[in-house]
Design an enzyme around this catalytic site. Structure first.
Site, PDB file in Angstrom:
ATOM      1  N   LYS A 184       0.726  -1.163   0.006  1.00  0.00           N
ATOM      2  CA  LYS A 184       0.048   0.064  -0.140  1.00  0.00           C
ATOM      3  C   LYS A 184       0.763   1.176   0.048  1.00  0.00           C
ATOM      4  CE  LYS A 184      -2.896  -3.351   0.928  1.00  0.00           C
ATOM      5  NZ  LYS A 184      -3.654  -3.964   0.008  1.00  0.00           N
TER       6      LYS A 184
HETATM    7  C1  LIG Z   1      -4.369  -5.483   1.126  1.00  0.00           C
HETATM    8  C2  LIG Z   1      -6.003  -5.727   0.897  1.00  0.00           C
HETATM    9  C3  LIG Z   1      -6.392  -6.346   2.242  1.00  0.00           C
HETATM   10  C4  LIG Z   1      -5.746  -6.726   3.380  1.00  0.00           C
HETATM   11  O1  LIG Z   1      -4.903  -6.127   3.906  1.00  0.00           O
HETATM   12  P1  LIG Z   1      -3.695  -6.558   5.280  1.00  0.00           P
HETATM   13  O2  LIG Z   1      -3.505  -5.359   5.766  1.00  0.00           O
HETATM   14  O3  LIG Z   1      -2.782  -7.234   4.388  1.00  0.00           O
HETATM   15  O4  LIG Z   1      -4.716  -7.422   5.968  1.00  0.00           O
HETATM   16  C5  LIG Z   1      -7.976  -6.404   2.150  1.00  0.00           C
HETATM   17  N1  LIG Z   1      -8.630  -5.934   1.247  1.00  0.00           N
HETATM   18  C6  LIG Z   1      -8.180  -5.123  -0.099  1.00  0.00           C
HETATM   19  C7  LIG Z   1      -9.021  -4.533  -0.969  1.00  0.00           C
HETATM   20  C8  LIG Z   1      -6.643  -4.978   0.047  1.00  0.00           C
HETATM   21  O5  LIG Z   1      -6.141  -4.528  -1.231  1.00  0.00           O
END
Ligand SMILES: *Cc1c(COP(=O)(O)O)cnc(C)c1O
Length: 384
Positions: A184
């Site tokens: 992210k």
């Molecule tokens: C990355 C992501 C998640 C999960 O995030 P984590 O912090 O790895 O648990 C959930 N939903 C979406 C749409 C994502 O892109």
């Protein structure tokens, strides 16, 4: 083979983050404490919400949100079929049923008409995913849904994103969940944040984050009788973020706008450079708000493309450009397929997005010539 290697994603972490870790490490307070509190306060301010609660991931943030809403066995939660698997998994963690609906292939977000059509008397919430950083139209969703159905934003990809000027992800629905995974735009290694304007919901989530304890460890340590344990009146979890991550988060959040501005610039540049390639559809910009650009995801028209999506990905890999499918269709994953007997064609848009999307490198450690190289390689393979 080329010796050049452009990663799909790389976190922007540097000396400032490294130095920020010194405080919690030397003080001895390494679990959730003052740094997490600072991170939460700054995050809430930046996203224009009353409460921000740091947790271990977006997955646990989503779970906490559903627990806070009281979602339990027998309830239904509507989830888009094209999203990261965690969005659907958290519904199962609560013993509730995820009800998949198709997506709009232009925005990659939930199809609002189909969401409306799947509401029953058991529906308790809809999870609106701001996929790749593009805010789902939460206003239209709100209008389409009965008032007792909560809107949960899966804002994993949407730190700093806006639906419209001044209307930030995190405060658009009833509760929202963010991710600080390294893919992210800002990261704490692993980590997440849940946000809400509802103080009662926030209180329940605060307790559920810490085993269901009636007061936090910090409050207990600062209070008159630190030796007494608090009360535990609800079933909770340990979803606390460490203060080391909190310290990193404060620094990362300070960089968010700079990182987003740079991503916006290069996303627009990609779209301009790729506009004339017939078989590629570039991602739709947000009409009025701000795209979070967690990923830059192309849609390949397989009827017009001289190469299949996977061939294109492997040819790019060989030239030194990493790509990934945008994300996956939940109903095509083994667990969901076996458990619910889904057919690929049950959600045709999600299936096509699963097979035809491709994220190309977009991150803050790339230079201008890296972006130029990515475009050159795509052109060489597709246009010959
Ligand atoms: C990355 C992501 C998640 C999960 O995030 P984590 O912090 O790895 O648990 C959930 N939903 C979406 C749409 C994502 O892109």
């Amino acid at each position: 083979m080329s010796d050049r290697k452009i990663q799909i994603s790389l976190p922007s972490i540097g000396e400032e983050e490294w130095l920020a870790c010194k405080d919690p490490l030397m003080s001895g307070w390494v679990t959730q404490g003052p740094k997490v509190a600072l991170f939460e306060k700054a995050f809430a301010e930046r996203h224009g919400v009353k409460h921000a609660i740091a947790v271990t991931s977006c997955t646990t943030a989503l779970h906490l949100a559903l627990v806070g809403l009281g979602i339990k066995a027998g309830d239904e939660v509507i989830v888009p079929a094209f999203t990261w698997v965690a969005t659907a998994n958290v519904v199962l963690y609560c013993g509730a049923t995820p009800v998949l609906v198709d997506v709009d292939p232009k925005t990659f977000n939930i199809d609002i008409e189909q969401a409306r059509a799947r509401v029953t008397e058991k529906t308790r919430a809809v999870i609106a995913v701001h996929l790749f950083g593009r805010c789902a139209d939460v206003d239209a969703l709100r209008e389409a849904l009965p008032h007792n159905v909560a809107i949960v934003e899966d804002a994993a990809c949407a730190a700093g994103a806006e639906l419209a000027e001044g209307r930030c992800a995190g405060g658009l629905g009833d509760v929202a969940a963010f991710s600080f995974h390294p893919r992210k735009s800002i990261t704490t290694g692993e980590g997440g944040m849940v946000t809400t304007n509802d103080s009662v919901l926030a209180e329940r989530m605060l307790q559920a984050r810490n085993h269901g304890a009636s007061i936090s460890e910090e409050q207990r340590h600062a209070g008159p009788r630190p030796y007494l344990l608090p009360e535990f009146n609800l079933l909770g979890f340990n979803y606390r973020m460490t203060d080391i991550q909190g310290a990193i988060g404060v620094v990362q959040l300070g960089k968010l706008d700079e990182l987003l501005t740079e991503r916006e610039h290069w996303a627009a540049w990609y779209s301009e450079q790729l506009a004339d390639i017939d078989c590629i559809r570039t991602p739709a910009p947000s009409p009025s708000g701000r795209h979070g650009w967690q990923a830059y995801v192309l849609y390949i028209d397989l009827d017009k493309s001289p190469v299949a999506r996977n061939e294109l990905m492997s040819a790019l890999e060989e030239l030194g450009v990493s790509t990934r499918p945008g994300t996956h269709a939940v109903h095509m994953l083994g667990y969901y397929k076996n458990e619910y007997h889904y057919q690929d064609e049950d959600f045709p848009n999600a299936r096509d997005c699963n097979n035809q999307t491709m994220a190309i490198p977009l991150h803050n450690r790339m230079q201008a010539d890296d972006y130029q190289f990515v475009v050159q390689c795509i052109r060489r393979i597709i246009c010959g």
